[in-house]
Design a protein around this motif. Sequence first.
Motif, PDB file in Angstrom:
ATOM      1  N   VAL A  81       0.854  -1.187   0.000  1.00 23.74           N
ATOM      2  CA  VAL A  81       0.000   0.000   0.000  1.00 23.74           C
ATOM      3  C   VAL A  81       0.888   1.235   0.000  1.00 23.74           C
ATOM      4  N   GLU A  82       0.514   2.198  -0.824  1.00 23.78           N
ATOM      5  CA  GLU A  82       1.265   3.445  -0.929  1.00 23.78           C
ATOM      6  C   GLU A  82       0.370   4.609  -0.527  1.00 23.78           C
ATOM      7  N   LEU A  83       0.899   5.484   0.308  1.00 26.13           N
ATOM      8  CA  LEU A  83       0.217   6.709   0.702  1.00 26.13           C
ATOM      9  C   LEU A  83       1.096   7.879   0.299  1.00 26.13           C
ATOM     10  N   ILE A  84       0.516   8.813  -0.450  1.00 24.96           N
ATOM     11  CA  ILE A  84       1.241   9.979  -0.942  1.00 24.96           C
ATOM     12  C   ILE A  84       0.554  11.215  -0.366  1.00 24.96           C
ATOM     13  N   ALA A  85       1.236  11.894   0.549  1.00 27.77           N
ATOM     14  CA  ALA A  85       0.689  13.088   1.184  1.00 27.77           C
ATOM     15  C   ALA A  85       1.366  14.323   0.624  1.00 27.77           C
ATOM     16  N   ARG A 131       6.797  26.464   0.524  1.00 26.00           N
ATOM     17  CA  ARG A 131       6.367  25.758  -0.684  1.00 26.00           C
ATOM     18  C   ARG A 131       5.563  24.506  -0.378  1.00 26.00           C
ATOM     19  N   GLY A 132       5.726  23.942   0.816  1.00 23.30           N
ATOM     20  CA  GLY A 132       4.976  22.754   1.166  1.00 23.30           C
ATOM     21  C   GLY A 132       5.826  21.500   1.182  1.00 23.30           C
ATOM     22  N   THR A 133       5.138  20.367   1.329  1.00 18.53           N
ATOM     23  CA  THR A 133       5.798  19.078   1.535  1.00 18.53           C
ATOM     24  C   THR A 133       5.158  18.020   0.655  1.00 18.53           C
ATOM     25  N   ALA A 134       5.975  17.119   0.159  1.00 13.96           N
ATOM     26  CA  ALA A 134       5.514  15.893  -0.504  1.00 13.96           C
ATOM     27  C   ALA A 134       6.160  14.729   0.236  1.00 13.96           C
ATOM     28  N   PHE A 135       5.344  13.768   0.660  1.00 14.77           N
ATOM     29  CA  PHE A 135       5.855  12.670   1.477  1.00 14.77           C
ATOM     30  C   PHE A 135       5.201  11.379   1.007  1.00 14.77           C
ATOM     31  N   VAL A 136       6.024  10.374   0.734  1.00 11.87           N
ATOM     32  CA  VAL A 136       5.558   9.097   0.201  1.00 11.87           C
ATOM     33  C   VAL A 136       5.921   7.988   1.176  1.00 11.87           C
ATOM     34  N   ALA A 317       7.745  13.624  -9.031  1.00 18.60           N
ATOM     35  CA  ALA A 317       6.460  13.701  -9.732  1.00 18.60           C
ATOM     36  C   ALA A 317       5.372  14.297  -8.845  1.00 18.60           C
ATOM     37  N   THR A 318       5.345  13.901  -7.577  1.00 22.21           N
ATOM     38  CA  THR A 318       4.336  14.406  -6.647  1.00 22.21           C
ATOM     39  C   THR A 318       4.482  15.910  -6.446  1.00 22.21           C
ATOM     40  N   THR A 319       5.706  16.374  -6.280  1.00 16.55           N
ATOM     41  CA  THR A 319       5.943  17.800  -6.062  1.00 16.55           C
ATOM     42  C   THR A 319       5.511  18.617  -7.277  1.00 16.55           C
ATOM     43  N   LEU A 320       5.833  18.140  -8.467  1.00 20.66           N
ATOM     44  CA  LEU A 320       5.449  18.867  -9.678  1.00 20.66           C
ATOM     45  C   LEU A 320       3.942  18.841  -9.890  1.00 20.66           C
ATOM     46  N   LEU A 321       3.298  17.718  -9.598  1.00 16.72           N
ATOM     47  CA  LEU A 321       1.835  17.664  -9.721  1.00 16.72           C
ATOM     48  C   LEU A 321       1.187  18.668  -8.776  1.00 16.72           C
ATOM     49  N   LEU A 334       4.837  11.803 -14.831  1.00 16.71           N
ATOM     50  CA  LEU A 334       5.742  10.658 -14.720  1.00 16.71           C
ATOM     51  C   LEU A 334       7.171  11.171 -14.762  1.00 16.71           C
ATOM     52  N   VAL A 335       8.024  10.611 -13.906  1.00 19.33           N
ATOM     53  CA  VAL A 335       9.434  10.977 -13.875  1.00 19.33           C
ATOM     54  C   VAL A 335      10.269   9.701 -13.939  1.00 19.33           C
ATOM     55  N   ALA A 336      11.317   9.717 -14.768  1.00 20.05           N
ATOM     56  CA  ALA A 336      12.224   8.589 -14.883  1.00 20.05           C
ATOM     57  C   ALA A 336      13.659   9.101 -14.779  1.00 20.05           C
ATOM     58  N   ARG A 337      14.506   8.298 -14.171  1.00 17.92           N
ATOM     59  CA  ARG A 337      15.902   8.709 -13.965  1.00 17.92           C
ATOM     60  C   ARG A 337      16.837   7.760 -14.691  1.00 17.92           C
ATOM     61  N   ALA A 338      17.847   8.328 -15.350  1.00 15.52           N
ATOM     62  CA  ALA A 338      18.894   7.521 -15.941  1.00 15.52           C
ATOM     63  C   ALA A 338      19.790   6.985 -14.835  1.00 15.52           C
ATOM     64  N   TRP A 339      20.154   5.724 -14.911  1.00 16.36           N
ATOM     65  CA  TRP A 339      20.987   5.105 -13.892  1.00 16.36           C
ATOM     66  C   TRP A 339      22.401   4.963 -14.410  1.00 16.36           C
TER      67      TRP A 339
END
Length: 340
Positions: A81-85, A131-136, A317-321, A334-339
């Motif tokens: 389960v994922e919660l995104i605040a 600016r606020g908070t994004a927490f996953v 992604a959450t912060t930008l949304l 959607l955000v993707a990172r090069a590894w």
Amino acid sequence: MVPLTSDVVPDQGIWFRVESSSAASAVRRAAERLGSQLELGAERTADLAIVAAELTSNLVKHADEGALLLRPVRGTREAGVELIALDSGPGMADLAHSAQDGHSTAGTLGIGLGAILRQASWSDGYSRPGRGTAFVVQVWPVAAPDPSWAAGLTRPLTGESVSGDGYAVRVVEGRHQVLVSDGLGHGPLASAASDAALTAFRAAPAAPPGAVVQHLHRSMSHTRGAALAVAELDPAAGLLRYAGLGNISAMITVEGERRRGLVSLPGIAGHQRPTVREYDYPFAAGALLTMHSDGVVDRWSMDDYPGLADRSPLVVATTLLRDAGIRRDDACVLVARAWS
């Protein structure tokens, strides 16, 4: 934000506006139902209830315009389960310090964030004063899998129960590919168009993005159609391959450099005979790909978020949304990172 109308939480999840204790109770009950739905077990479902209660309590006490997304998250064998605040303020100068037991700005015992971290299988966050908070937070029945190289979230237009936007991530025969889709219009028919795109994407042959977009177009003729784009990350070659139709925005961000926009051609997947063209872009290790629907304005800059590029793709992604998803429309990032 819509109320829960079913005992089953869909994969898109459910958004809650969290501004009072009544909303906090609704989130906790929904989280417990989702834990039962996914068979987390009694002990981990109880842990999940603590996480939900503490997250929503913090939003009620401290946040401006607090919201929370509750959704299932799936690994290769298990589900969690994922919660995104997220909220628009006041933010924290030091999120790690605020998570320590005893730290409080509201006259409480100051153990809320610490309790969340103790019950969580995995968590990540970003906060800036003003600016606020994004927490996953993720709660799994077993150890959490490694954070994904790509992640996203959607939010429906206010008053709608489903979003017409969608995204998907896949690795097939070594190809790391992502999709963002924006079904025409809003509501169930737009959602059905994006669902068809996501289903076709997951089943598509292992092929470059241009060929995958053609496959999606042929698979969506029974729907009202969608704007969509497919990207393939190939850090070993230092390239990102991209093909898009319609108004999906995409850009590459590299620290210290100006972001680079990617080209999508006019057209609607599933209708007429659109021109599909694939483009290659430099994409070095550490670069970020951001894709979003037109429910998200593109006037954001990573320079306004010091340190955000180092967080997980989902927190980015959450912060930008939160900050750029300001149009009256469905929204998807959607955000993707090069590894390395």
